[in-house]
Design a protein around this motif. Sequence first.
Motif, mmCIF file in Angstrom:
data_model
loop_
_atom_site.group_PDB
_atom_site.id
_atom_site.type_symbol
_atom_site.label_atom_id
_atom_site.label_comp_id
_atom_site.label_asym_id
_atom_site.label_seq_id
_atom_site.Cartn_x
_atom_site.Cartn_y
_atom_site.Cartn_z
ATOM 1 N N GLN A 199 7.565 -0.726 24.368
ATOM 2 C CA GLN A 199 8.506 0.520 24.180
ATOM 3 C C GLN A 199 7.663 0.502 23.046
ATOM 4 N N ILE A 200 6.555 -0.019 22.025
ATOM 5 C CA ILE A 200 6.070 0.432 20.855
ATOM 6 C C ILE A 200 4.498 0.687 21.727
ATOM 7 N N ILE A 234 9.639 -15.230 18.469
ATOM 8 C CA ILE A 234 8.850 -13.818 19.339
ATOM 9 C C ILE A 234 10.228 -13.569 18.370
ATOM 10 N N GLU A 235 11.550 -14.020 18.212
ATOM 11 C CA GLU A 235 12.330 -13.062 17.639
ATOM 12 C C GLU A 235 11.711 -12.798 16.200
ATOM 13 N N ASP A 236 11.277 -14.137 15.496
ATOM 14 C CA ASP A 236 10.904 -13.693 13.824
ATOM 15 C C ASP A 236 10.032 -13.521 13.761
ATOM 16 N N HIS A 291 12.121 -10.029 12.742
ATOM 17 C CA HIS A 291 12.334 -9.637 11.184
ATOM 18 C C HIS A 291 10.938 -9.771 10.580
ATOM 19 N N GLN A 292 10.218 -9.284 11.517
ATOM 20 C CA GLN A 292 8.406 -9.373 10.376
ATOM 21 C C GLN A 292 7.863 -8.041 10.494
ATOM 22 N N GLU A 293 8.122 -7.819 11.538
ATOM 23 C CA GLU A 293 7.688 -6.025 12.649
ATOM 24 C C GLU A 293 8.662 -5.429 12.268
#
Length: 186
Positions: free
Chosen positions: A69-70, A28-30, A34-36
Amino acid sequence: MIYWELFVTFLNIGLLSFGGGYAALPLIEDLVVHQEHWLSLEEFSHLITISQMTPGPIAINASTFIGTQIGGVSGAIVATIGCTLPSIVIVTFLAYLYHRYQKLSLIQDTLFILRPIVIALIASSGLSIFVNAIWQNETVVWMDPNWLMLIIFIIAMLLLNKFKANPIVIMISAGIVNLIYHAFSI
């Protein structure tokens, strides 16, 4: 378009997060940080805290929070469906297979082999959360930790492990200590 991105991202998380919510945290973190770039690392650590305090699986709570959030309520629904859909399909299929072939040594051996992998994923996630809480930035300066957080962590670990204290009482107490500290340090 954002709804499709939310759905696909959380479909991947749901599809690839073996071992439960804690094991899914590095994935989830990645994807999310980091990606999105939907959340910062600090916001992600806040997400983990919120997901811990709300009932339900951490990955589903995370997908609902990030979706909100998004993309608002619709984003929350789409992200949550994306996260849960693979589990529903896979668990139904695996339950059928396990019920039918549970005596096979191949099944037992596979489950035995997966245990240390899941433990490593959980440990990786825990270490990431620990480093972010104590040093509160992506570059760790070992000589400049947040001493309050480090002291709270050590006391909490001592109370949990040695005295078997109630985790809820410890979380509430740690939050109160942090609030009092910040109220008087302003």
